[in-house]
Design a protein around this motif. Structure first.
Motif, PDB file in Angstrom:
ATOM      1  N   GLY A  93      47.293  -0.854  65.387  1.00 47.02           N
ATOM      2  CA  GLY A  93      47.828   0.482  65.178  1.00 47.02           C
ATOM      3  C   GLY A  93      48.267   0.725  63.741  1.00 47.02           C
ATOM      4  N   ARG A  94      47.784  -0.133  62.822  1.00 45.94           N
ATOM      5  CA  ARG A  94      48.210  -0.032  61.423  1.00 45.94           C
ATOM      6  C   ARG A  94      47.014  -0.077  60.467  1.00 45.94           C
ATOM      7  NH1 ARG A  94      51.412  -3.417  64.162  1.00 45.94           N
ATOM      8  NH2 ARG A  94      50.357  -5.266  63.401  1.00 45.94           N
ATOM      9  N   TRP A  95      45.916   0.559  60.814  1.00 40.36           N
ATOM     10  CA  TRP A  95      44.733   0.576  59.953  1.00 40.36           C
ATOM     11  C   TRP A  95      45.040   1.398  58.707  1.00 40.36           C
ATOM     12  CZ3 TRP A  95      40.491  -2.218  59.739  1.00 40.36           C
ATOM     13  CH2 TRP A  95      39.419  -1.772  58.959  1.00 40.36           C
ATOM     14  N   LYS A  96      44.845   0.808  57.556  1.00 36.17           N
ATOM     15  CA  LYS A  96      45.186   1.471  56.301  1.00 36.17           C
ATOM     16  C   LYS A  96      43.958   1.995  55.552  1.00 36.17           C
ATOM     17  CE  LYS A  96      49.659  -0.038  56.014  1.00 36.17           C
ATOM     18  NZ  LYS A  96      50.293   0.546  57.145  1.00 36.17           N
ATOM     19  N   GLU A  97      42.776   1.494  55.903  1.00 34.87           N
ATOM     20  CA  GLU A  97      41.567   1.910  55.202  1.00 34.87           C
ATOM     21  C   GLU A  97      41.007   3.182  55.831  1.00 34.87           C
ATOM     22  OE1 GLU A  97      38.910  -1.396  54.195  1.00 34.87           O
ATOM     23  OE2 GLU A  97      40.516  -2.727  54.875  1.00 34.87           O
ATOM     24  N   SER A  98      39.861   3.627  55.360  1.00 36.97           N
ATOM     25  CA  SER A  98      39.270   4.881  55.834  1.00 36.97           C
ATOM     26  C   SER A  98      38.664   4.724  57.230  1.00 36.97           C
ATOM     27  CB  SER A  98      38.172   5.340  54.866  1.00 36.97           C
ATOM     28  OG  SER A  98      37.051   4.474  54.969  1.00 36.97           O
ATOM     29  N   SER A  99      38.476   5.855  57.880  1.00 37.35           N
ATOM     30  CA  SER A  99      37.802   5.861  59.180  1.00 37.35           C
ATOM     31  C   SER A  99      36.349   5.422  59.029  1.00 37.35           C
ATOM     32  CB  SER A  99      37.872   7.255  59.796  1.00 37.35           C
ATOM     33  OG  SER A  99      39.209   7.609  60.028  1.00 37.35           O
ATOM     34  N   THR A 100      35.752   5.734  57.897  1.00 38.33           N
ATOM     35  CA  THR A 100      34.378   5.296  57.629  1.00 38.33           C
ATOM     36  C   THR A 100      34.311   3.773  57.604  1.00 38.33           C
ATOM     37  OG1 THR A 100      33.934   7.297  56.370  1.00 38.33           O
ATOM     38  CG2 THR A 100      32.459   5.437  55.984  1.00 38.33           C
ATOM     39  N   GLU A 101      35.298   3.158  56.984  1.00 31.62           N
ATOM     40  CA  GLU A 101      35.348   1.693  56.952  1.00 31.62           C
ATOM     41  C   GLU A 101      35.573   1.133  58.348  1.00 31.62           C
ATOM     42  OE1 GLU A 101      34.838  -1.972  55.454  1.00 31.62           O
ATOM     43  OE2 GLU A 101      34.525  -0.112  54.339  1.00 31.62           O
ATOM     44  N   LEU A 102      36.432   1.772  59.126  1.00 28.15           N
ATOM     45  CA  LEU A 102      36.695   1.319  60.490  1.00 28.15           C
ATOM     46  C   LEU A 102      35.451   1.466  61.356  1.00 28.15           C
ATOM     47  CD1 LEU A 102      38.748   0.183  62.482  1.00 28.15           C
ATOM     48  CD2 LEU A 102      39.529   2.531  62.899  1.00 28.15           C
ATOM     49  N   ALA A 103      34.679   2.519  61.157  1.00 25.21           N
ATOM     50  CA  ALA A 103      33.454   2.731  61.929  1.00 25.21           C
ATOM     51  C   ALA A 103      32.448   1.601  61.719  1.00 25.21           C
ATOM     52  CB  ALA A 103      32.820   4.070  61.569  1.00 25.21           C
ATOM     53  N   LYS A 104      32.520   0.928  60.591  1.00 21.73           N
ATOM     54  CA  LYS A 104      31.621  -0.205  60.324  1.00 21.73           C
ATOM     55  C   LYS A 104      31.899  -1.379  61.247  1.00 21.73           C
ATOM     56  CE  LYS A 104      31.033   0.963  55.463  1.00 21.73           C
ATOM     57  NZ  LYS A 104      31.323   0.565  54.063  1.00 21.73           N
ATOM     58  N   HIS A 105      33.059  -1.346  61.911  1.00 21.83           N
ATOM     59  CA  HIS A 105      33.431  -2.431  62.816  1.00 21.83           C
ATOM     60  C   HIS A 105      33.052  -2.149  64.272  1.00 21.83           C
ATOM     61  CE1 HIS A 105      35.616  -4.909  59.916  1.00 21.83           C
ATOM     62  NE2 HIS A 105      35.948  -3.759  59.342  1.00 21.83           N
ATOM     63  N   LEU A 106      32.393  -1.034  64.539  1.00 14.17           N
ATOM     64  CA  LEU A 106      31.945  -0.763  65.911  1.00 14.17           C
ATOM     65  C   LEU A 106      30.944  -1.822  66.355  1.00 14.17           C
ATOM     66  CD1 LEU A 106      31.529   3.082  65.681  1.00 14.17           C
ATOM     67  CD2 LEU A 106      32.959   1.895  67.361  1.00 14.17           C
ATOM     68  N   ARG A 107      31.122  -2.296  67.563  1.00 18.41           N
ATOM     69  CA  ARG A 107      30.178  -3.283  68.098  1.00 18.41           C
ATOM     70  C   ARG A 107      28.878  -2.563  68.484  1.00 18.41           C
ATOM     71  NH1 ARG A 107      33.090  -8.139  69.350  1.00 18.41           N
ATOM     72  NH2 ARG A 107      35.320  -7.723  69.552  1.00 18.41           N
ATOM     73  N   PRO A 108      27.755  -3.182  68.183  1.00 20.11           N
ATOM     74  CA  PRO A 108      26.451  -2.559  68.463  1.00 20.11           C
ATOM     75  C   PRO A 108      26.271  -2.164  69.927  1.00 20.11           C
ATOM     76  CG  PRO A 108      26.167  -4.507  67.106  1.00 20.11           C
ATOM     77  CD  PRO A 108      27.615  -4.466  67.496  1.00 20.11           C
ATOM     78  N   VAL A 109      26.819  -2.951  70.840  1.00 19.71           N
ATOM     79  CA  VAL A 109      26.633  -2.635  72.252  1.00 19.71           C
ATOM     80  C   VAL A 109      27.202  -1.253  72.585  1.00 19.71           C
ATOM     81  CG1 VAL A 109      28.731  -3.784  73.082  1.00 19.71           C
ATOM     82  CG2 VAL A 109      26.759  -3.546  74.601  1.00 19.71           C
ATOM     83  N   PHE A 110      28.307  -0.881  71.959  1.00 20.26           N
ATOM     84  CA  PHE A 110      28.901   0.420  72.258  1.00 20.26           C
ATOM     85  C   PHE A 110      28.150   1.552  71.570  1.00 20.26           C
ATOM     86  CE2 PHE A 110      32.259  -2.550  73.313  1.00 20.26           C
ATOM     87  CZ  PHE A 110      32.513  -2.145  74.617  1.00 20.26           C
ATOM     88  N   LEU A 111      27.527   1.255  70.425  1.00 14.93           N
ATOM     89  CA  LEU A 111      26.686   2.265  69.774  1.00 14.93           C
ATOM     90  C   LEU A 111      25.505   2.633  70.666  1.00 14.93           C
ATOM     91  CD1 LEU A 111      26.722   0.832  66.149  1.00 14.93           C
ATOM     92  CD2 LEU A 111      27.850   2.926  66.943  1.00 14.93           C
ATOM     93  N   SER A 112      25.072   1.698  71.492  1.00 12.32           N
ATOM     94  CA  SER A 112      23.979   1.951  72.438  1.00 12.32           C
ATOM     95  C   SER A 112      24.486   2.418  73.798  1.00 12.32           C
ATOM     96  CB  SER A 112      23.146   0.672  72.628  1.00 12.32           C
ATOM     97  OG  SER A 112      22.485   0.317  71.450  1.00 12.32           O
ATOM     98  N   LEU A 113      25.581   1.802  74.261  1.00 20.34           N
ATOM     99  CA  LEU A 113      26.057   2.072  75.623  1.00 20.34           C
ATOM    100  C   LEU A 113      26.601   3.484  75.806  1.00 20.34           C
ATOM    101  CD1 LEU A 113      26.553   1.015  78.480  1.00 20.34           C
ATOM    102  CD2 LEU A 113      28.776   0.174  77.688  1.00 20.34           C
ATOM    103  N   LEU A 114      27.382   3.974  74.862  1.00 19.23           N
ATOM    104  CA  LEU A 114      27.990   5.292  75.048  1.00 19.23           C
ATOM    105  C   LEU A 114      26.955   6.401  75.206  1.00 19.23           C
ATOM    106  CD1 LEU A 114      30.555   3.654  74.430  1.00 19.23           C
ATOM    107  CD2 LEU A 114      31.392   5.678  73.252  1.00 19.23           C
ATOM    108  N   PRO A 115      25.947   6.500  74.334  1.00 18.56           N
ATOM    109  CA  PRO A 115      24.928   7.538  74.551  1.00 18.56           C
ATOM    110  C   PRO A 115      24.155   7.325  75.854  1.00 18.56           C
ATOM    111  CG  PRO A 115      24.824   6.734  72.297  1.00 18.56           C
ATOM    112  CD  PRO A 115      25.763   5.823  73.049  1.00 18.56           C
ATOM    113  N   ALA A 116      23.875   6.066  76.200  1.00 18.20           N
ATOM    114  CA  ALA A 116      23.146   5.789  77.439  1.00 18.20           C
ATOM    115  C   ALA A 116      23.963   6.225  78.653  1.00 18.20           C
ATOM    116  CB  ALA A 116      22.797   4.301  77.527  1.00 18.20           C
TER     117      ALA A 116
END
Length: 161
Positions: free
Chosen positions: A62-85
């Motif tokens: 709950g203390r992320w200090k960097e940008s949301s763009t930087e945080l988005a780089k940490h998304l796991r690939p499975v969720f990048l596929s699973l959510l749209p599916a």
């Protein structure tokens, strides 16, 4: 749940989100589509997904200090596929978290899932929502119940039917 477990176990070694999506994404997409299809066939119409150390590969505390763009780089690939599916199978999705940084999570969803992000309720410890129902309040159960209540209030075809 077995299908979801199989999809989630398809982790790829640490690398950028772009690289992760490029490598093996056809196989991962296929497995996630199969998982979503199976979940839909057994009547699952809602996925509540934790954010820290689940949807992303770091714990922000709950203390992320960097940008949301930087945080988005940490998304796991499975969720990048699973959510749209899952969405394609009319399975509704919510993010449930103990983090209070729901605006950063919203921005991550907007970066990763344009067009889908606005359909995903986020319930975190940010004091912007409350659960008035009679259900359990342990863990994230009230987070999930509140997200379902929001989805049920939406017009037909946009919520949980």
């Amino acid at each position: 749940l077995l299908s979801l477990y199989i999809a989630v176990s398809l982790r790829v070694p640490e690398m950028s989100t772009t690289t992760r999506r490029a490598r093996g994404s056809d196989e991962l997409d296929g497995r996630c589509r199969a998982a979503a299809s199976h979940l839909s066939s057994i009547g699952v119409n809602f996925l509540a997904i934790d954010f820290d150390q689940t949807m992303i590969d770091v714990h922000t505390g709950g203390r992320w200090k960097e940008s949301s763009t930087e945080l988005a780089k940490h998304l796991r690939p499975v969720f990048l596929s699973l959510l749209p599916a899952a969405s394609d199978r009319n399975i509704r999705i919510a993010i449930v978290t103990f983090s209070g940084q729901t605006s950063a999570i919203r921005e991550v969803l907007e970066i990763a899932f344009p067009g889908l992000s606005e359909t995903i309720p986020i319930r975190g410890n940010d004091m912007t929502w409350q659960y008035e129902g009679n259900g359990m309040r342990l863990g994230k159960q009230q987070h999930m119940a509140s997200a379902v209540e929001e989805l049920l209030r939406k017009p037909p075809g946009t919520g949980i039917e």
